[in-house]
Every structure is written in C-alpha cells, then in structure tokens.
Design a protein around this motif. Structure first.
Motif, PDB file in Angstrom:
ATOM      1  N   ASN A  60       1.083  -1.416   0.186  1.00  0.00           N
ATOM      2  CA  ASN A  60       0.285  -0.034  -0.125  1.00  0.00           C
ATOM      3  C   ASN A  60       0.908   1.324  -0.068  1.00  0.00           C
ATOM      4  OD1 ASN A  60      -2.284  -0.995   0.709  1.00  0.00           O
ATOM      5  ND2 ASN A  60      -1.932  -1.877   2.517  1.00  0.00           N
TER       6      ASN A  60
ATOM      7  N   LYS B  61      -8.581  13.424   0.910  1.00  0.00           N
ATOM      8  CA  LYS B  61     -10.493  13.252   0.398  1.00  0.00           C
ATOM      9  C   LYS B  61      -9.823  11.923  -0.731  1.00  0.00           C
ATOM     10  CE  LYS B  61     -13.068  14.801  -3.224  1.00  0.00           C
ATOM     11  NZ  LYS B  61     -14.021  16.126  -3.198  1.00  0.00           N
ATOM     12  N   GLU B  62      -9.160  11.789  -0.774  1.00  0.00           N
ATOM     13  CA  GLU B  62      -8.505  10.329  -1.743  1.00  0.00           C
ATOM     14  C   GLU B  62      -8.544   9.268  -1.086  1.00  0.00           C
ATOM     15  OE1 GLU B  62      -4.689   9.091  -4.458  1.00  0.00           O
ATOM     16  OE2 GLU B  62      -5.071  11.562  -3.934  1.00  0.00           O
ATOM     17  N   ALA B  63      -8.335   9.229   0.222  1.00  0.00           N
ATOM     18  CA  ALA B  63      -7.637   8.574   1.331  1.00  0.00           C
ATOM     19  C   ALA B  63      -9.140   8.322   1.975  1.00  0.00           C
ATOM     20  CB  ALA B  63      -6.499   8.710   1.886  1.00  0.00           C
ATOM     21  N   ARG B  64      -9.992   8.977   1.503  1.00  0.00           N
ATOM     22  CA  ARG B  64     -11.303   8.790   1.998  1.00  0.00           C
ATOM     23  C   ARG B  64     -11.374   8.643   3.409  1.00  0.00           C
ATOM     24  NH1 ARG B  64     -13.811   3.760  -1.484  1.00  0.00           N
ATOM     25  NH2 ARG B  64     -13.841   4.493  -3.983  1.00  0.00           N
TER      26      ARG B  64
ATOM     27  N   TRP C 154      -5.481  17.937   2.116  1.00  0.00           N
ATOM     28  CA  TRP C 154      -7.286  17.944   1.600  1.00  0.00           C
ATOM     29  C   TRP C 154      -7.497  17.423   0.187  1.00  0.00           C
ATOM     30  CZ3 TRP C 154      -9.592  18.931   5.909  1.00  0.00           C
ATOM     31  CH2 TRP C 154      -9.979  19.699   6.868  1.00  0.00           C
ATOM     32  N   ASP C 155      -6.708  17.538  -0.510  1.00  0.00           N
ATOM     33  CA  ASP C 155      -6.997  16.072  -1.702  1.00  0.00           C
ATOM     34  C   ASP C 155      -6.145  15.067  -1.567  1.00  0.00           C
ATOM     35  OD1 ASP C 155      -7.307  18.614  -2.506  1.00  0.00           O
ATOM     36  OD2 ASP C 155      -5.057  18.920  -4.177  1.00  0.00           O
ATOM     37  N   ASN C 156      -4.952  14.580  -0.332  1.00  0.00           N
ATOM     38  CA  ASN C 156      -4.224  13.180  -0.298  1.00  0.00           C
ATOM     39  C   ASN C 156      -5.657  12.635   1.000  1.00  0.00           C
ATOM     40  OD1 ASN C 156      -2.683  14.107  -1.836  1.00  0.00           O
ATOM     41  ND2 ASN C 156      -1.566  13.976  -0.437  1.00  0.00           N
TER      42      ASN C 156
ATOM     43  N   ILE D  57       0.060   7.682   2.366  1.00  0.00           N
ATOM     44  CA  ILE D  57      -0.176   9.183   1.668  1.00  0.00           C
ATOM     45  C   ILE D  57      -0.087   9.878   3.064  1.00  0.00           C
ATOM     46  CG2 ILE D  57      -2.598  10.263   0.785  1.00  0.00           C
ATOM     47  CD1 ILE D  57      -3.617   7.602   0.640  1.00  0.00           C
TER      48      ILE D  57
END
Length: 224
Positions: free
Chosen positions: A167, A184-187, A180-182, A170
């Motif tokens: 894995n 959000k991408e990681a949920r 914030w983008d990371n 992140i």
C-alpha cells in the motif's frame, strides 16, 4: 520602463520553456542524455540572451524558443520511430563490470576512473566491488548493478514466504497544514485525523511537521 520590459520577457520566456518542457516529456529532466543536456542548455541560453538583449523582442524570443523546441521534438520522434538513430542521439548502455571483472578499456572509453565508479555503485547501496557480478553504465550517467548471488538480497519467494499487499503511504499533513486532496483521496475525514493525533497526545494540527498514513501501518507523525 526597462524593468517592466525585462519582467514581461522573463515571464513569457519562463512559460515558453515550461510549455516546451511539458511537451517534450519528463525525460528531459529525469533521464538526461548528452543530447538532452545540450538541448536544455541551449534552450535556456536562448531565453536568457533574449531577455537582456535590447535588440531582441518578444516575438523573436517566442520564435527562437518554439523553433528549438520543434527541433528537439523532431529528434525525439525520429529516435522513437527509427531504432538505428538512438545510439547516435542518445548513446547506448555499456557493460563496465562483467562476471565480477572490471572492464578497464570500457571504463577508459567512458572517461571514468575507479573512484568515480565507486561513487556510482555506492549510490546504489553497494560499498564493495567484490559484491558485483554485472554493472551497466546507462546513457544518463547512472549505473545499474546486479549483485553476486551470495550478496544479493533474498526475495520472499526465495524464503518461501507469502507476500502481503503493498500500500502506498499517503501524506496527510505538511508543515502544520492538512493536505486536503490526499485526505479526500484516502476517504478519510478531518475528525478521524484529529482523533488519530489525539491518540498520540497531539492536540493541534499546527504542531505536526509531517504525517503520513498507510493502510495496515497506521499514522506516522513527526512533530515540529
């Protein structure tokens, strides 16, 4: 007025170089060959001279940059379509250690001495020439090494061990700011992140220098 003119020319030259570099691809930077190195120098020199030469205007800057970029792009297309031209423009890899023996003539031809060779192999995590079975000098000046069997790192298959899923870590916090983008991408949510920090007795995000999350490994945090 003169400073304004220089500023405008620099900005246009900057974005012109940026566009051309983007079109030509990342190899201009990451896998630079002698031809790429010369191309990059000339391209930068064209813009640099144009900016400080009063007789050269914006149109000439863009024309010179675009023309040089087109020439480089044409060479890239030619080397992709015609394999025979790659050796001329890009060079070719050279074996400098063969079955544990240093090929002195190849080393001499490549303009490398033994100290430079040692430096190159140390960058690959190898600190003794006796550990190397094969070494190849790549066209970008780096060295790829294949260790001898007794010195090679065993794989999971060699040890008859089962492999786990890999894995990607992140990055969630840098310099006290949430990425914030990371996140959000990681949920993941901010509340979850704050909760994880509190478990490590950290009350504020601003107190975190760096934080990364990896599935199965949890949250790694380094404070300011």
């Amino acid at each position: 007025m003169e400073f304004a003119k220089i500023s405008v020319e620099l900005i246009i030259g900057f974005f012109g170089l940026f566009v051309i570099t983007t079109i030509l691809g990342k190899t201009q930077i990451t896998q630079i060959t002698p031809f790429d190195f010369i191309s990059a120098l000339v391209l930068g020199e064209l813009v640099g001279n144009a900016v400080f030469d009063e007789n050269i205007g914006l149109v000439k800057i863009l024309f010179a940059t675009a023309l040089w970029g087109i020439l480089i792009y044409m060479i890239e297309v030619i080397t992709q379509k015609f394999k025979g031209t790659r050796k001329f423009f890009e060079g070719s890899p050279a074996i400098i250690i063969h079955k544990g023996q240093i090929l002195k003539q190849v080393l001499k031809k490549a303009k490398l001495d033994i100290n430079q060779l040692q430096h190159l192999i140390r960058s690959k995590g190898v600190f003794s020439l006796r550990e190397i079975e094969y070494a190849i000098l790549e066209t970008d000046g780096t060295v790829s090494v294949l260790k001898k069997a007794p010195f090679d790192t065993p794989t999971l298959s060699d040890l008859n061990l089962s492999a786990n899923n890999v894995n990607l870590p992140i990055t969630l916090i840098i310099d006290g700011e949430i990425v914030w983008d990371n996140l959000k991408e990681a949920r993941l949510s901010k509340d979850w992140l704050i909760g994880q920090l509190k478990q490590q007795k950290i009350e504020r995000v601003k107190d975190v220098f760096y934080a990364e999350w990896q599935e199965g490994a949890g949250l790694f945090v380094q404070q300011l």
